[in-house]
Scaffold this motif. Structure first.
Motif, PDB file in Angstrom:
ATOM      1  N   ARG A   1       7.499 -10.127 -25.853  1.00  0.00           N
ATOM      2  CA  ARG A   1       8.049 -11.417 -25.273  1.00  0.00           C
ATOM      3  C   ARG A   1       7.624 -12.587 -25.748  1.00  0.00           C
ATOM      4  NH1 ARG A   1      13.560  -9.757 -21.284  1.00  0.00           N
ATOM      5  NH2 ARG A   1      13.311  -7.426 -21.855  1.00  0.00           N
ATOM      6  N   ASN A   2       6.062 -12.366 -25.724  1.00  0.00           N
ATOM      7  CA  ASN A   2       6.164 -13.955 -25.716  1.00  0.00           C
ATOM      8  C   ASN A   2       5.683 -15.265 -24.829  1.00  0.00           C
ATOM      9  OD1 ASN A   2       3.703 -15.102 -26.953  1.00  0.00           O
ATOM     10  ND2 ASN A   2       5.033 -16.219 -28.700  1.00  0.00           N
ATOM     11  N   LEU A   3       6.544 -14.529 -23.827  1.00  0.00           N
ATOM     12  CA  LEU A   3       6.756 -15.230 -22.821  1.00  0.00           C
ATOM     13  C   LEU A   3       5.963 -15.593 -21.387  1.00  0.00           C
ATOM     14  CD1 LEU A   3      10.947 -14.681 -22.170  1.00  0.00           C
ATOM     15  CD2 LEU A   3       9.677 -16.111 -23.703  1.00  0.00           C
ATOM     16  N   GLY A   4       6.144 -16.545 -20.388  1.00  0.00           N
ATOM     17  CA  GLY A   4       4.792 -16.584 -19.356  1.00  0.00           C
ATOM     18  C   GLY A   4       6.109 -16.525 -18.561  1.00  0.00           C
ATOM     19  N   MET A   5       5.496 -16.389 -16.955  1.00  0.00           N
ATOM     20  CA  MET A   5       6.465 -17.241 -16.236  1.00  0.00           C
ATOM     21  C   MET A   5       5.140 -17.236 -14.904  1.00  0.00           C
ATOM     22  SD  MET A   5       8.461 -13.904 -13.757  1.00  0.00           S
ATOM     23  CE  MET A   5       8.830 -14.565 -12.246  1.00  0.00           C
ATOM     24  N   VAL A   6       5.710 -18.599 -14.129  1.00  0.00           N
ATOM     25  CA  VAL A   6       4.584 -18.542 -13.052  1.00  0.00           C
ATOM     26  C   VAL A   6       5.273 -17.998 -11.194  1.00  0.00           C
ATOM     27  CG1 VAL A   6       3.707 -20.733 -11.313  1.00  0.00           C
ATOM     28  CG2 VAL A   6       3.468 -19.853 -14.220  1.00  0.00           C
ATOM     29  N   PHE A   7       4.891 -16.787 -10.906  1.00  0.00           N
ATOM     30  CA  PHE A   7       5.414 -16.669 -10.429  1.00  0.00           C
ATOM     31  C   PHE A   7       5.369 -17.276  -8.449  1.00  0.00           C
ATOM     32  CE2 PHE A   7       4.183 -13.085 -12.132  1.00  0.00           C
ATOM     33  CZ  PHE A   7       4.578 -11.555 -12.114  1.00  0.00           C
ATOM     34  N   GLN A   8       6.512 -17.530  -7.783  1.00  0.00           N
ATOM     35  CA  GLN A   8       7.027 -18.556  -6.291  1.00  0.00           C
ATOM     36  C   GLN A   8       5.313 -18.005  -5.297  1.00  0.00           C
ATOM     37  OE1 GLN A   8      10.703 -17.505  -4.924  1.00  0.00           O
ATOM     38  NE2 GLN A   8      10.294 -17.202  -3.507  1.00  0.00           N
ATOM     39  N   SER A   9       5.354 -16.900  -5.082  1.00  0.00           N
ATOM     40  CA  SER A   9       4.217 -16.476  -4.059  1.00  0.00           C
ATOM     41  C   SER A   9       2.894 -16.425  -5.000  1.00  0.00           C
ATOM     42  CB  SER A   9       4.394 -15.692  -3.946  1.00  0.00           C
ATOM     43  OG  SER A   9       5.032 -14.068  -4.048  1.00  0.00           O
ATOM     44  N   TYR A  10       1.831 -17.562  -5.801  1.00  0.00           N
ATOM     45  CA  TYR A  10       0.970 -17.291  -6.610  1.00  0.00           C
ATOM     46  C   TYR A  10       0.338 -16.268  -6.764  1.00  0.00           C
ATOM     47  CZ  TYR A  10      -1.785 -18.127  -2.308  1.00  0.00           C
ATOM     48  OH  TYR A  10      -2.593 -18.141  -1.231  1.00  0.00           O
ATOM     49  N   ALA A  11       0.675 -15.625  -7.976  1.00  0.00           N
ATOM     50  CA  ALA A  11       0.045 -14.418  -8.311  1.00  0.00           C
ATOM     51  C   ALA A  11      -1.158 -14.583  -8.890  1.00  0.00           C
ATOM     52  CB  ALA A  11       0.465 -13.697  -8.738  1.00  0.00           C
ATOM     53  N   LEU A  12      -2.807 -15.031  -8.154  1.00  0.00           N
ATOM     54  CA  LEU A  12      -2.743 -16.317  -8.895  1.00  0.00           C
ATOM     55  C   LEU A  12      -4.994 -14.951  -7.582  1.00  0.00           C
ATOM     56  CD1 LEU A  12      -3.390 -19.561  -8.230  1.00  0.00           C
ATOM     57  CD2 LEU A  12      -3.329 -18.281 -10.634  1.00  0.00           C
ATOM     58  N   TRP A  13      -5.779 -14.982  -9.134  1.00  0.00           N
ATOM     59  CA  TRP A  13      -7.313 -14.345  -8.564  1.00  0.00           C
ATOM     60  C   TRP A  13      -7.889 -14.890  -7.784  1.00  0.00           C
ATOM     61  CZ3 TRP A  13      -6.884  -8.660  -9.416  1.00  0.00           C
ATOM     62  CH2 TRP A  13      -6.249  -8.267 -10.201  1.00  0.00           C
ATOM     63  N   PRO A  14      -7.782 -14.694  -6.905  1.00  0.00           N
ATOM     64  CA  PRO A  14      -8.627 -15.664  -5.814  1.00  0.00           C
ATOM     65  C   PRO A  14      -9.740 -16.321  -5.828  1.00  0.00           C
ATOM     66  CG  PRO A  14      -8.063 -13.429  -4.396  1.00  0.00           C
ATOM     67  CD  PRO A  14      -7.491 -13.349  -5.829  1.00  0.00           C
ATOM     68  N   HIS A  15     -10.758 -15.309  -6.587  1.00  0.00           N
ATOM     69  CA  HIS A  15     -12.191 -14.856  -6.493  1.00  0.00           C
ATOM     70  C   HIS A  15     -12.021 -15.885  -7.849  1.00  0.00           C
ATOM     71  CE1 HIS A  15     -10.621 -11.612  -9.560  1.00  0.00           C
ATOM     72  NE2 HIS A  15     -12.146 -11.563  -9.257  1.00  0.00           N
ATOM     73  N   MET A  16     -11.214 -16.392  -8.552  1.00  0.00           N
ATOM     74  CA  MET A  16     -11.618 -17.207 -10.148  1.00  0.00           C
ATOM     75  C   MET A  16     -11.169 -18.488  -9.860  1.00  0.00           C
ATOM     76  SD  MET A  16     -10.250 -14.094 -12.559  1.00  0.00           S
ATOM     77  CE  MET A  16      -9.439 -14.905 -13.813  1.00  0.00           C
ATOM     78  N   THR A  17     -11.535 -19.443 -10.711  1.00  0.00           N
ATOM     79  CA  THR A  17     -11.666 -20.854 -10.646  1.00  0.00           C
ATOM     80  C   THR A  17     -10.111 -20.653 -11.683  1.00  0.00           C
ATOM     81  OG1 THR A  17     -11.950 -21.388 -12.923  1.00  0.00           O
ATOM     82  CG2 THR A  17     -13.413 -20.934 -11.287  1.00  0.00           C
ATOM     83  N   VAL A  18      -8.999 -22.103 -11.547  1.00  0.00           N
ATOM     84  CA  VAL A  18      -7.647 -22.334 -11.888  1.00  0.00           C
ATOM     85  C   VAL A  18      -7.996 -22.278 -13.280  1.00  0.00           C
ATOM     86  CG1 VAL A  18      -5.733 -23.967 -12.778  1.00  0.00           C
ATOM     87  CG2 VAL A  18      -6.854 -23.707 -10.428  1.00  0.00           C
ATOM     88  N   ALA A  19      -8.943 -22.142 -13.925  1.00  0.00           N
ATOM     89  CA  ALA A  19      -9.125 -22.324 -15.616  1.00  0.00           C
ATOM     90  C   ALA A  19      -9.131 -20.849 -15.574  1.00  0.00           C
ATOM     91  CB  ALA A  19     -10.160 -23.004 -16.219  1.00  0.00           C
ATOM     92  N   GLN A  20     -10.216 -20.075 -15.504  1.00  0.00           N
ATOM     93  CA  GLN A  20     -10.307 -18.781 -15.143  1.00  0.00           C
ATOM     94  C   GLN A  20      -8.533 -18.291 -15.249  1.00  0.00           C
ATOM     95  OE1 GLN A  20     -13.515 -18.102 -12.429  1.00  0.00           O
ATOM     96  NE2 GLN A  20     -15.315 -18.281 -13.885  1.00  0.00           N
ATOM     97  N   ASN A  21      -7.992 -18.196 -14.417  1.00  0.00           N
ATOM     98  CA  ASN A  21      -6.445 -17.741 -13.928  1.00  0.00           C
ATOM     99  C   ASN A  21      -5.967 -18.184 -14.999  1.00  0.00           C
ATOM    100  OD1 ASN A  21      -5.531 -16.241 -11.722  1.00  0.00           O
ATOM    101  ND2 ASN A  21      -8.237 -17.612 -10.726  1.00  0.00           N
ATOM    102  N   LEU A  22      -5.913 -18.898 -15.900  1.00  0.00           N
ATOM    103  CA  LEU A  22      -5.343 -19.325 -16.980  1.00  0.00           C
ATOM    104  C   LEU A  22      -5.620 -19.073 -17.537  1.00  0.00           C
ATOM    105  CD1 LEU A  22      -4.552 -23.043 -16.310  1.00  0.00           C
ATOM    106  CD2 LEU A  22      -2.665 -21.839 -16.381  1.00  0.00           C
ATOM    107  N   ALA A  23      -7.357 -18.776 -17.834  1.00  0.00           N
ATOM    108  CA  ALA A  23      -7.325 -18.120 -18.916  1.00  0.00           C
ATOM    109  C   ALA A  23      -6.827 -16.676 -19.437  1.00  0.00           C
ATOM    110  CB  ALA A  23      -8.662 -18.511 -19.114  1.00  0.00           C
ATOM    111  N   LEU A  24      -7.228 -15.944 -18.262  1.00  0.00           N
ATOM    112  CA  LEU A  24      -6.945 -13.875 -18.621  1.00  0.00           C
ATOM    113  C   LEU A  24      -6.069 -13.656 -19.716  1.00  0.00           C
ATOM    114  CD1 LEU A  24      -7.951 -12.122 -17.167  1.00  0.00           C
ATOM    115  CD2 LEU A  24      -5.888 -12.505 -15.053  1.00  0.00           C
ATOM    116  N   PRO A  25      -4.586 -14.504 -19.649  1.00  0.00           N
ATOM    117  CA  PRO A  25      -3.424 -14.020 -20.547  1.00  0.00           C
ATOM    118  C   PRO A  25      -3.403 -14.078 -21.967  1.00  0.00           C
ATOM    119  CG  PRO A  25      -2.251 -15.832 -18.855  1.00  0.00           C
ATOM    120  CD  PRO A  25      -3.741 -14.761 -18.723  1.00  0.00           C
TER     121      PRO A  25
END
Length: 135
Positions: free
Chosen positions: A81-105
């Motif tokens: 779909r080439n879409l992104g979604m930010v989840f209501q309850s954050y779905a972040l990897w706690p061992h990674m920085t904000v930038a690393q979480n954004l870089a993953l996809p």
């Protein structure tokens, strides 16, 4: 992003209907918010748009591309779909920085590292979180 058009969208979980014949169009460039009490279907609607839930009836199109049309038995999976979604309850990897979480996809899509840095910087600037990049 092109217009998002939702037509006659319904979703049932067993005998419970949680979305009832939703029709809406979100125009290109429009700022749009779903607002309502807990359990009214906000997250379910977004999950249907993202492809995480299959609607029971209806259609969803992004621009001229049909993502879902239950009558025609069309369903594009989330990865198509080439879409992104930010989840209501954050779905972040706690061992990674904000930038690393954004870089993953972006890494999964094999986006060049320099382009990743540009896209991440632009996204963080848009939401006023540039200072949180390395947190």
């Amino acid at each position: 992003m092109p217009d998002v058009t939702i037509s006659h969208l319904s979703k049932k979980f067993a005998a419970t209907t949680v979305l009832h014949d939703i029709d809406l169009t979100i125009r290109d460039g429009e700022f749009f918010t779903l607002l309502g009490p807990s359990g009214c279907g906000k997250s379910t609607t977004l999950s249907c748009v993202a492809g995480l839930e299959r609607p029971t009836t209806g259609s969803i199109a992004v621009g001229d591309r049909t993502m879902v049309d239950t009558a025609a038995r069309t369903f594009v999976p989330p990865e198509g779909r080439n879409l992104g979604m930010v989840f209501q309850s954050y779905a972040l990897w706690p061992h990674m920085t904000v930038a690393q979480n954004l870089a993953l996809p972006l890494r999964i899509r094999k986006v060049d590292r320099r382009r990743q840095a540009t896209l991440i910087g632009e996204a963080l600037d848009k939401v006023g979180l540039a200072g949180m990049r390395d947190r």
